[in-house]
Scaffold this active site. Structure first.
Site, PDB file in Angstrom:
ATOM      1  N   GLY A 340      18.463   5.562 -11.670  1.00  0.00           N
ATOM      2  CA  GLY A 340      19.275   4.450 -11.216  1.00  0.00           C
ATOM      3  C   GLY A 340      20.412   4.154 -12.160  1.00  0.00           C
ATOM      4  O   GLY A 340      20.798   4.981 -12.980  1.00  0.00           O
ATOM      5  N   LYS A1087      39.932  -3.088   0.132  1.00  0.00           N
ATOM      6  CA  LYS A1087      38.744  -3.923  -0.064  1.00  0.00           C
ATOM      7  C   LYS A1087      37.581  -3.063  -0.537  1.00  0.00           C
ATOM      8  O   LYS A1087      36.548  -2.981   0.137  1.00  0.00           O
ATOM      9  CB  LYS A1087      38.382  -4.673   1.218  1.00  0.00           C
ATOM     10  CG  LYS A1087      38.355  -3.797   2.470  1.00  0.00           C
ATOM     11  CD  LYS A1087      38.038  -4.629   3.698  1.00  0.00           C
ATOM     12  CE  LYS A1087      38.132  -3.774   4.952  1.00  0.00           C
ATOM     13  NZ  LYS A1087      37.880  -4.537   6.170  1.00  0.00           N
TER      14      LYS A1087
END
Length: 1649
Positions: A340, A1087
């Site tokens: 991770g 965005k």
């Protein structure tokens, strides 16, 4: 005993003396100058394994890709020993403040797992199984550019005393520790390293150094790049003199290692970079290296020795985005194996540095200061989290508790915890006051040698499966099937499970126990009365009645002055603040950010505008704040933090805030001291009038605050609010609040005082979500934006607003509601900004500095924003003073102010800021191209367009760059043709829906004419567009496209690039196989970190049909791809797409930000063919204003970063680089080429060339010329033709040709990558002389020909089982002739996307639904990821065994049946049978699973029907159609964002309703006969196909059992017979009237609950 070398083991001097290295018979490390012994294609990366180990008989390598890449085409930069410094980043700690540049240099993901015994078994078989499992997760790792060097593989096990005692039989293992050492590959440095060890051990005097052992290795399996930094590998043995053992000895080993590391750093400096202690423990040992999975056992000869016995093994395979090989980066670390990424790392490191001096515990006997710092700023997130976990464990904290503290569960909004385990909630809440979470997607496997377990992050963003057996073994892995024994071991398996969000499991080797999450949490939480301890802290609401001011406190004239003086413009006041006060949400706008960067602008900007929000892409996902907000929180705490190592009732006393946005009444309550915390207010005003005044005032401010904190101040309030009755003075401006907050924060960190106090900002200089987040990100605990609140009050009480309310134009909100709406909008916006980076908690975001800076110099950064990335230099403190004072004087005009100045930062204004896309530019371009199908104007018209930009102010970084000639100018006739240049042109990914059919198809036709590429954008594509037109009349009209003009025979409207976005709208097998290229949109320039959105009024029936949704229903794409939570997940999706369409190249779209080069390296290794880099100034149909303005970086920075990183890592020839973002002319193309771009994308300008007039109303559906509207009457006004865009690109290509000729170059190949020709212009900027563009103009080195990269073949997945199936003549005959065929295969987890290529072949012949034959596949074993993806009608698949993540991804038809193996001894309905994110984006077909599924089941399902025996969290998320039936329990947040389809959920315990997200759906019992029939038919089929006992039990007692089902009904399904009794009755009446009759059920309809 005489010293000797033990040749058979490499063991040296067991008498306790060390022999000098020169006496060793041989070294285990190969000379750096020695060439690699062999090079092999990574198809053989698992060559030592066979499929028999994974359930098959063929060599495993056959199912693996050819290390992804087919050829090398350019000169590779060989790294010799002399330039190792170029490829090893600095790792020595130089400062306690975390530096984002170092953090960005390395990112990694992985596959992990463990095996342990519950019966104290110790044997070699456990190790062998661990190595086998590691080998079967090779696809979760990656190779370096040499295709041999792995990114890292390793194992942790118990110390194999049996092996070591072969040569030291008298060793007392009870009081001995073993160290695994990486030492420099240099005689002198190796000897020095060993001497340091001996000196430290001797100085400590507690242990005897028994000796060193040279670990036997096989260097032939090491790749060239790994070999360049390969260490010499040794083991050392330390025996305690006093017989200390167990945890006490572990603590001694920890201290020794820390002392050795400190001595290494101080003595050896940079020469000690290769001296690394992998492990030093009396319980565990780590073997790891920069190796492939299967090479680990070949390299370390110990691992094949039968004497190596252990009771547990932890294994780890690494996928690094950065390929500079460093052996220490391999995992496991000392106690953790981490899959991770920690998104909050920079803040975590800063907080550790701030508090580490206060971490005390008696167990350390006062020695805590000797092994500081705890963390190393230059190490990876995994290494630093491991440091903290190890520190806590060595201090006596159980591993389970340490992980619960560091990686807390999302305990809020958790019904089960609140009801049954309140003590667990108390535990988490208590520790929030001591330790901020390490937040981010993470599967953490941990072991202290006795307890071994796994912990999943709060969002469940990593897969983790586990199973137990009747011989007392526990297995955990990122995937099932890693042992290849699912069929043979089935009778021995006692349970199968998975880790859900925030969950943990733990196996205790000594006690023989295995505990799951709630049992662990309860046991840990019961250790202390945490609920009682919390009573020393208080919620703000307990002593403050939060009230809004009910009237304006200032005159409108004074407000105007204060607004102007503090940087408000008219847009800020009206569009931002008043808009949020009215609507309660951030305003939406369109297009992109086309104004100059603040550092280039001649207009003053507030300091916040120099900061860009960072966002997640590829290596970690953004979070969904709309649909998964239950894991998010804005809670903050005020007051000092206590000692983490000694929790107790007196550890801290804090004020708990639900939000960082404080009302004025709340701030006054905090300031007034109605609590136990001491506060002090510090004014930010200073005396101006001379240079350096602000700098001096800032230094005095931080000094005063330091003294106050030392005197006990626990709340520092930084205020620019004057006392009542005082007025602002022109000669006394305030220090900008952000500068004051950052400087205070970092000054207190430096002084070790930061955790002793809190920082509050009472400020007029905060009125947007971006402002709030920057303040919190740089240290503020809370903000009171008093002037913004006053602006809300003024707006509500103004006569204009009152009149608009009366006329109904504005909703009637009270003055209190206006302020509440504004606060609510700020909070929602802050959650969105947090979520962009994948951060759940504001307390984790706090101080994490998740920003990068464009335009501030080193002096400013070092003072207030230390550790932030600022690569282009910029303003000094004195220049900031001048800019802020230029704002301040606007509050003192000569004439009374009537309104604020309109700066035009958002909307173009005649006297406002320059916008590159302006109406004058549009008119010039329309004239040049002959808009409307006219002939192109003469060259002079395009020259006028070019001159417009030459006369414009510098707006982007490339405007500050010149291209120097490479030689003498040549004739343009010698330059390659315009046609050859235009094939490099692409258009942006503008979706059909955001823009009209006319615009979308006109652009596609034009790009196909010039040989370029248009992009479908998100939303699919009508198959009619793939036809070649042969019906065009003489006037350019075609009945196929009657609304288009200017067509020609042979035109086609197919978009060569077809986009796969997170919503998967329109992504079907037929869509995929008809693509020339497939683009994975990770982020969008306007965005980044957010999903796409299409307003409901733009979702016409045609658009809804393409997207498999409902007309008029708004469509929102998830912020993340739910199958891309990591780099290995991206590699899987690339694999999926290559499986479906093996001839289509796959591109990955990224957005520029610092560190994108590191990410791009990982993308290249993940087998992408093309990497697209977009700038922050890209356009959009609709986006929040703060996203358009404050996220993403300049395209020049991103492209330079990517190109340089790929060249450095020898990956440049693997990928084509495509660049887009604000491209408008030929000069833009030339600069982009010199920076490394191969292809060039044009977005907004392409729309302008076809008729856009820059009205900037795309988000309203009111585009006046039909370019961006779905309204028929507006679309009829569309003026453009394909020829208009063709004319534009001809002009651009000819401009490029002229530019090449002037540079003395004959082709684009000669310019691409030539950054050495780029020079910074000597231009005078209005604000600063500190701009430094050297990062952009850095030459990366020679590369191959760009045209060869573009012409290269599509990367291959290597041989796959699908190829074997398609090579079967009977199968192909059945496909081609609509025949039938049935086949049986054994499968394993390395066979990924199984049947995806077969499905693609069927779709190529027949489309999604046209196959009328039958293909049946009976499969046995463990299916790999993306099993049965892209299925089409006529395919029937039954799997006996188990499956991993992404089952049925994108399926359009067919059937999938998954059942457990026969002879099992557990309940099938209780077993985890399939993984996460199944049926993602499915558009049809059926899935039946006789077991449980993981998280996000049926996410974005459009049409598929399914029955499953239970699911995890977020079931039916974003579902737009189909039917989901669950026969067992489900997790939280069911039906979030579900706008279509139906769900049926069996609820035996009555808890289901509280698990549903009811924002959209209605929760009801099954009320209609049609609904019951639908449910019963699906269950009946499920029982028939799977033999489900739970399904049969329901059918056997249908009348009673059906009443236990809940039906989920979104509004779009409210008028269907299955959900609405009135519609059902009407249908029955119509059938009766038609004489058709009806079929009645034997069972009565269940009453509604």
């Amino acid at each position: 005993m005489e010293s000797q070398v033990l040749q058979n083991t490499g063991l040296v001097s067991w008498a306790g003396l060390r022999l000098p290295c020169r006496h060793h018979a041989r070294h285990n490390a190969t000379s750096l100058h020695r060439p690699a012994v062999f090079h092999h294609h990574s198809a053989a990366r698992c060559s030592s394994l066979t499929r028999s180990s994974c359930g098959q008989s063929q060599p495993l390598q056959q199912s693996l890709p050819q290390c992804f890449h087919a050829q090398k085409r350019c000169v590779q930069r060989l790294q010799a020993a002399s330039d190792i410094s170029e490829i090893i980043p600095e790792v020595l700690p130089t400062d306690n403040v975390a530096d984002l540049e170092k953090i960005l240099a390395e990112k990694g993901e992985c596959g992990v797992g463990f095996i342990t015994s519950l019966k104290k078994a110790r044997n070699h078989d456990i190790l062998a199984k661990g190595l086998t499992a590691l080998g079967c997760m090779e696809h979760r790792g990656a190779c370096s550019a040499d295709e041999v060097s792995g990114d890292g593989a390793g194992i942790m096990s118990q110390i194999p005393w049996e092996l070591f005692k072969q040569d030291l039989p008298d060793m007392d293992e009870g009081c001995t520790g073993v160290g695994m050492l990486f030492l420099p590959n240099d005689d002198k440095l190796e000897a020095q390293s060993k001497q340091i060890i001996e000196d430290v051990v001797a100085r400590e005097g507690r242990c005897n150094l028994l000796g060193f052992r040279s670990v036997p290795v096989n260097n032939e399996v090491v790749g060239r790049l790994a070999k360049a930094t390969q260490p010499r590998i040794w083991q050392m043995f330390l025996q305690h003199k006093d017989g200390v053992s167990g945890d006490d000895l572990e603590r001694e080993m920890f201290i020794l290692r820390k002392l050795i590391e400190k001595e290494r750093n101080s003595t050896m400096g940079e020469e000690g970079l290769e001296f690394y202690i992998c492990s030093l423990s009396c319980k565990t040992i780590v073997y790891k290296g920069m190796l492939q999975s299967s090479a680990l056992r070949e390299f370390y000869q110990d691992l094949t020795n039968e004497a190596y016995q252990t009771g547990l093994v932890v294994y780890h395979r690494r996928f690094s985005t950065n390929t500079s090989p460093r052996w220490p980066l391999a995992q496991p670390m000392r106690v953790l194996g981490h899959n991770g990424e920690i998104n909050t790392l920079q803040g975590n490191l800063n907080w550790v540095a701030s508090r580490e001096h206060s971490l005390k515990h008696p167990v350390w006997e006062g020695r805590e200061g000797e092994f500081l710092p705890l963390c190393n700023v230059a190490e990876s997130d995994s290494a630093n989290l491991d440091h903290m976990a190890e520190f806590m464990m060595r201090g006596g904290v159980d591993p389970q508790e340490a992980l619960m503290v560091l990686v807390p569960e999302a305990y809020r909004n958790h019904p089960e915890l609140a009801t049954s385990y309140p003590q667990v909630m108390n535990f988490y809440e208590y520790y929030e006051g001591l330790q901020e979470g390490w937040d981010g997607p993470a599967l953490l496997v941990f072991s202290d040698g006795t307890k071994t377990g796994a912990r999943l992050d709060r969002n469940g963003l990593r897969p983790a499966r586990y199973w137990t057996t009747n011989d007392g073994m526990v297995y955990v892995a990122s995937e099932v099937g890693v042992l290849g024994d699912v069929m043979s071991s089935a009778p021995n398996v006692t349970s199968k499970g998975r880790l859900g969000p925030g969950q943990m499991i733990c196996a205790d080797y000594e006690e023989g126990t295995f505990k799951e999450n709630l049992a662990i949490a309860k046991q840990v939480a019961d250790h202390a009365p945490y609920g009682d301890w919390l009573k020393n802290s208080h919620r703000l609401s307990e002593f403050c009645k939060s009230e809004w001011v009910d009237k304006p406190l200032m005159s409108s004239a004074d407000v105007l002055k204060l607004q102007a003086a503090n940087g408000f413009g008219q847009e800020d006041s009206q569009m931002i603040v008043e808009g949020m006060a009215e609507q309660g949400s951030e305003p939406t706008y369109c297009m992109g950010d086309d104004i100059p960067l603040p550092v280039l602008s001649d207009r003053p900007h507030i300091l916040y505008n120099y900061f860009k929000q960072r966002f997640a892409q590829v290596t970690n996902p953004p979070i969904d704040p709309l649909r998964e907000g239950l894991v998010m929180s804005l809670a903050m705490r005020l007051g000092h933090r206590g000692n983490l190592l000694q929790p107790g009732p007196e550890a801290y006393s804090q004020i708990l805030l639900d939000s960082p946005i404080l009302r004025e009444s709340e701030l006054e309550a905090i300031r007034s001291g109605e609590h136990s915390l001491k506060s002090q207010t510090f004014s930010l005003y200073y005396q101006s009038g001379r240079e350096g005044a602000m700098t001096e005032a800032l230094a005095k401010l931080t000094s005063d605050i330091e003294q106050a904190v030392r005197d006990g101040c626990e709340i520092v309030i930084l205020s620019d609010k004057l006392p009542e009755g005082q007025s602002i003075e022109i000669e006394r401006p305030p220090i900008q609040t952000l500068l004051a907050v950052g400087a205070t924060h970092h000054h207190l960190i430096k002084k070790g005082l930061r955790t002793s106090t809190s920082i509050l900002a009472e400020t007029a200089q905060c009125f947007s979500t971006h402002h709030c987040c920057v303040l919190v990100g740089y240290g503020a605990h809370a903000v009171c934006p008093y002037l913004a609140f006053e602006t809300c009050r003024q707006w509500r009480m103004s006569s204009r607003t009152v009149a608009m309310i009366k006329s109904g134009k504005v909703p009637d909100v009270s003055i209190e509601d206006a302020q509440q709406n504004f606060k609510k909008a700020l909070e929602k916006g802050m959650l969105k900004i947090l979520s962009k980076m994948g951060i759940s908690l504001l307390s984790c975001y706090h101080g994490a500095q998740i920003f990068e800076i464009y335009g501030l110099g080193k002096e400013v950064v070092d003072t207030a924003f230390r550790g932030s990335v600022s690569r282009i230099g910029g303003l000094s403190l004195e220049e900031i003073q001048r800019e802020s004072e230029s704002f301040w004087i606007k509050g003192f005009p000569e004439k009374a102010m009537k309104k604020l100045e309109d700066y035009g930062f958002i909307q173009a204004r005649p006297r406002g800021e320059y916008h590159a896309n302006n109406q004058q530019m549009a008119k010039l371009l329309h004239k040049a191209v002959g808009l409307g199908g006219k002939e192109a104007a003469p060259q002079e018209a395009y020259d006028a367009y070019k001159q417009h930009f030459e006369n414009s102010p510098a707006a982007v970084l490339r405007d500050c760059i010149d291209i120097a000639p490479a030689g003498k100018p040549i004739s343009v006739d010698e330059v390659e043709s315009a046609a050859d240049i235009m094939v490099r042109f692409c258009t942006g990914g503008m979706s059909l829906g955001a823009i009209s059919r006319e615009t979308h198809e006109t652009i596609a036709v034009a790009m196909n004419r010039i040989g370029g590429k248009s992009n479908s954008g998100e939303g699919g594509e009508d198959p009619v567009r793939w036809e070649v037109l042969d019906d065009v009349d003489g006037e350019g009209n075609s009945p196929t496209f009657p609304y288009l003009k200017g067509l020609r025979e042979g035109d086609t409207a197919s978009s060569r690039i077809k986009q796969v976005a997170s919503g998967r709208f329109g992504v079907t097998p037929q869509f995929l196989v008809n693509a020339s290229q497939l683009e994975i949109k990770i982020a969008q320039g306007a965005k980044p970190g957010e999903g796409g959105q299409l307003p409901g009024k733009k979702v016409s029936p045609y658009i809804a049909n393409l997207r498999r949704s409902k007309p008029g229903v708004p469509l929102i794409s998830p912020p993340p791809h739910h199958d891309i939570y990591s780099i290995e997940d991206l590699a899987q999706l690339i694999f999926d797409l290559h499986q479906a369409n093996p001839v289509s190249k796959v591109s990955v779209k990224l957005v520029a930000q610092a560190g994108i080069g590191t990410v791009a390296s990982g993308v290249a290794k993940a087998n992408a063919d093309i990497i697209q880099v977009s700038g922050h100034d890209g356009g959009t149909g609709a986006s929040p204003v703060s996203s358009i303005k404050h996220a993403g970086g300049p395209i020049e920075m991103g492209l330079a970063d990517v190109h340089q990183s790929l060249v450095k890592n020898e990956l440049r020839e693997r990928v084509v680089l495509r660049v887009d973002g604000g491209m408008r002319n030929g000069r833009d193309v030339l600069v982009a080429a010199a920076l490394g771009g191969d292809e060039y994308g044009f977005g907004t300008v392409a729309m302008i060339a076809t008729g856009c007039i820059m009205a900037r109303v795309c988000h309203t559906n009111n585009c006046p010329v039909g370019v961006a509207s779905q309204r028929e009457e507006l679309r009829a006004r569309f003026p453009g033709t394909p020829g208009d865009l063709v004319n534009y690109f001809h002009f651009v290509a000819e401009e490029v040709r002229a530019g090449l000729a002037a540079l003395g170059l004959r082709s684009m190949d000669e310019l691409v990558g030539r950054a050495d020709l780029l020079k910074q212009r000597d231009i005078r900027l209005a604000k600063t002389t500190g701009l430094d563009l050297s990062f952009i103009t850095t030459f990366a080195g020679p590369i191959g020909a760009s045209s060869e990269r573009m012409a290269a073949e599509t990367h291959s997945n290597g041989p796959q089982l699908d190829d074997e199936i398609l090579a079967d003549p009977e199968v192909m005959t059945a496909i081609k002739e609509n025949g039938s065929c049935e086949r049986r295969y054994d499968v394993n987890n390395v066979q990924r996307t199984l049947l995806g290529r077969v499905a693609g072949c069927v779709a190529k012949h027949h489309g999604d639904f046209g196959f009328s034959g039958s293909l049946k596949f009976n499969l046995f074993g463990s299916a790999g990821q993306s099993f049965a993806s892209w299925l089409v009608t006529g395919m029937h698949v039954k799997l006996t065994g188990e499956a991993n993540d992404y089952v049925g991804k994108g399926m359009a038809g067919g059937e999938i049946v998954i059942v457990n193996p026969p002879d099992i001894n557990y309940r099938p309905e209780d077993s985890s049978l399939v993984g996460n994110t199944c049926l993602y984006g499915a558009t049809g077909g059926r899935l039946f699973v006789n077991g449980r599924a993981g998280e996000r089941f049926a996410v974005r399902n459009s049409m598929a029907s399914t029955v499953v025996e239970g699911t995890g969290d977020h079931c039916c998320e974003y579902m737009t159609g189909g039917c989901v039936v669950s026969l067992g329990s489900v997790g939280r947040n069911v039906a979030a964002g579900m706008t279509g389809g139906l769900g049926y959920f069996y609820d035996a315990d009555g808890l289901f309703p509280e698990k549903v997200n009811t924002e959209i759906v209605d929760v009801r019992r099954v009320q209609t006969q049609a609904g019951q029939n639908q449910l019963r038919d699906l269950i009946t089929t499920h029982v028939e196909y799977t033999g489900s006992s739970s399904g049969q039990a329901i059918l056997d007692d249908w009348a009673n059992e059906v009443q236990k089902f809940w039906q989920l009904v979104p509004p779009s399904e409210g008028n269907t017979p299955e959900a609405n009794q009135q519609i059902e009755n009407r249908r029955l009446e119509q059938e009766d009237a038609a004489g058709e009759g009806t079929v009645s059920s034997d069972e009565p309809v269940a009453a509604a609950a």
